[in-house]
Design a protein around this motif. Structure first.
Motif, PDB file in Angstrom:
ATOM      1  N   SER A  11     -19.890 -12.754 -48.827  1.00 30.83           N
ATOM      2  CA  SER A  11     -20.324 -11.416 -49.224  1.00 30.83           C
ATOM      3  C   SER A  11     -21.747 -11.429 -49.775  1.00 30.83           C
ATOM      4  O   SER A  11     -22.559 -10.557 -49.456  1.00 30.83           O
ATOM      5  N   ASP A  12     -22.056 -12.431 -50.583  1.00 29.17           N
ATOM      6  CA  ASP A  12     -23.402 -12.556 -51.138  1.00 29.17           C
ATOM      7  C   ASP A  12     -24.424 -12.838 -50.030  1.00 29.17           C
ATOM      8  O   ASP A  12     -25.547 -12.327 -50.072  1.00 29.17           O
ATOM      9  N   GLN A  13     -24.034 -13.656 -49.063  1.00 33.01           N
ATOM     10  CA  GLN A  13     -24.936 -13.954 -47.949  1.00 33.01           C
ATOM     11  C   GLN A  13     -25.221 -12.708 -47.131  1.00 33.01           C
ATOM     12  O   GLN A  13     -26.363 -12.463 -46.728  1.00 33.01           O
ATOM     13  N   VAL A  14     -24.182 -11.911 -46.873  1.00 27.90           N
ATOM     14  CA  VAL A  14     -24.349 -10.677 -46.108  1.00 27.90           C
ATOM     15  C   VAL A  14     -25.287  -9.728 -46.844  1.00 27.90           C
ATOM     16  O   VAL A  14     -26.217  -9.159 -46.252  1.00 27.90           O
ATOM     17  N   THR A  15     -25.067  -9.555 -48.140  1.00 24.43           N
ATOM     18  CA  THR A  15     -25.910  -8.679 -48.948  1.00 24.43           C
ATOM     19  C   THR A  15     -27.354  -9.155 -48.944  1.00 24.43           C
ATOM     20  O   THR A  15     -28.288  -8.360 -48.795  1.00 24.43           O
ATOM     21  N   SER A  16     -27.545 -10.439 -49.079  1.00 24.00           N
ATOM     22  CA  SER A  16     -28.885 -11.022 -49.073  1.00 24.00           C
ATOM     23  C   SER A  16     -29.561 -10.848 -47.712  1.00 24.00           C
ATOM     24  O   SER A  16     -30.752 -10.521 -47.628  1.00 24.00           O
ATOM     25  N   LEU A  17     -28.813 -11.039 -46.640  1.00 24.96           N
ATOM     26  CA  LEU A  17     -29.350 -10.849 -45.286  1.00 24.96           C
ATOM     27  C   LEU A  17     -29.810  -9.411 -45.097  1.00 24.96           C
ATOM     28  O   LEU A  17     -30.911  -9.162 -44.594  1.00 24.96           O
ATOM     29  N   VAL A  18     -28.988  -8.461 -45.503  1.00 23.83           N
ATOM     30  CA  VAL A  18     -29.340  -7.045 -45.347  1.00 23.83           C
ATOM     31  C   VAL A  18     -30.622  -6.726 -46.106  1.00 23.83           C
ATOM     32  O   VAL A  18     -31.518  -6.061 -45.582  1.00 23.83           O
ATOM     33  N   LYS A  19     -30.735  -7.222 -47.328  1.00 19.71           N
ATOM     34  CA  LYS A  19     -31.943  -6.987 -48.123  1.00 19.71           C
ATOM     35  C   LYS A  19     -33.166  -7.627 -47.472  1.00 19.71           C
ATOM     36  O   LYS A  19     -34.239  -7.017 -47.407  1.00 19.71           O
ATOM     37  N   SER A  20     -33.016  -8.852 -46.969  1.00 17.13           N
ATOM     38  CA  SER A  20     -34.136  -9.530 -46.322  1.00 17.13           C
ATOM     39  C   SER A  20     -34.588  -8.797 -45.070  1.00 17.13           C
ATOM     40  O   SER A  20     -35.791  -8.626 -44.828  1.00 17.13           O
ATOM     41  N   LEU A  21     -33.635  -8.355 -44.261  1.00 13.45           N
ATOM     42  CA  LEU A  21     -33.988  -7.604 -43.061  1.00 13.45           C
ATOM     43  C   LEU A  21     -34.691  -6.307 -43.432  1.00 13.45           C
ATOM     44  O   LEU A  21     -35.691  -5.932 -42.815  1.00 13.45           O
TER      45      LEU A  21
END
Length: 143
Positions: A11-21
């Motif tokens: 979940s943290d990885q997904v959230t971080s990916l979305v923010k980075s994109l």
């Protein structure tokens, strides 16, 4: 060489990916991650507010684009013709859709083919830079 961004959990990885994109894709107005196994939008970030129905439809549209009945038939035919019947991967990895006002880029994750990143940008986006930046960000995540 890109380093893998590791967060404590999926979940943290997904959230971080979305923010980075959202921050690193040029002219980006929204980003999200869709789980193709469940058809759910796992996370998103946008500059505008959108009705929940629209966001739910984005997940369904992503599923149709990558795993709709006709798309799966095409993939099966290609596998058969290329004698790759045991091949578990998907042929369609990236899909670019231009609408009237925005450009949508849908990209399967490298390691988990059932996870698709979605980036929505202004129509004026430089498409080459969009692909380059999104590919760079996605390489950094091991979803």
């Amino acid at each position: 060489m890109a380093t893998k961004r590791m967060a404590t959990g999926f979940s943290d990885q997904v959230t971080s990916l979305v923010k980075s994109l959202r921050t690193e894709a040029p002219d980006c107005v929204a980003s999200g991650v869709v789980d193709m196994a469940t058809g759910m939008l796992l996370a998103y970030e946008t500059v505008d507010s959108h009705p929940p129905e629209v966001l739910d439809l984005l997940a369904g549209a992503t599923l149709d684009l990558f795993q709709g009945r006709t798309v799966l038939m095409i993939e099966d035919l290609w596998k058969e013709r290329r004698q790759q019947n045991g091949h578990d991967g998907h042929f369609f990895q990236e899909i670019l859709v231009n609408s009237e006002n925005v450009t949508h880029l849908f990209v399967r994750m490298n390691e988990q083919q059932d996870v698709v990143a979605v980036v929505v940008c202004r129509k004026s986006v430089n498409v080459g830079m969009l692909f380059a930046q999104v590919r760079r960000v996605i390489r950094e995540y091991s979803l």
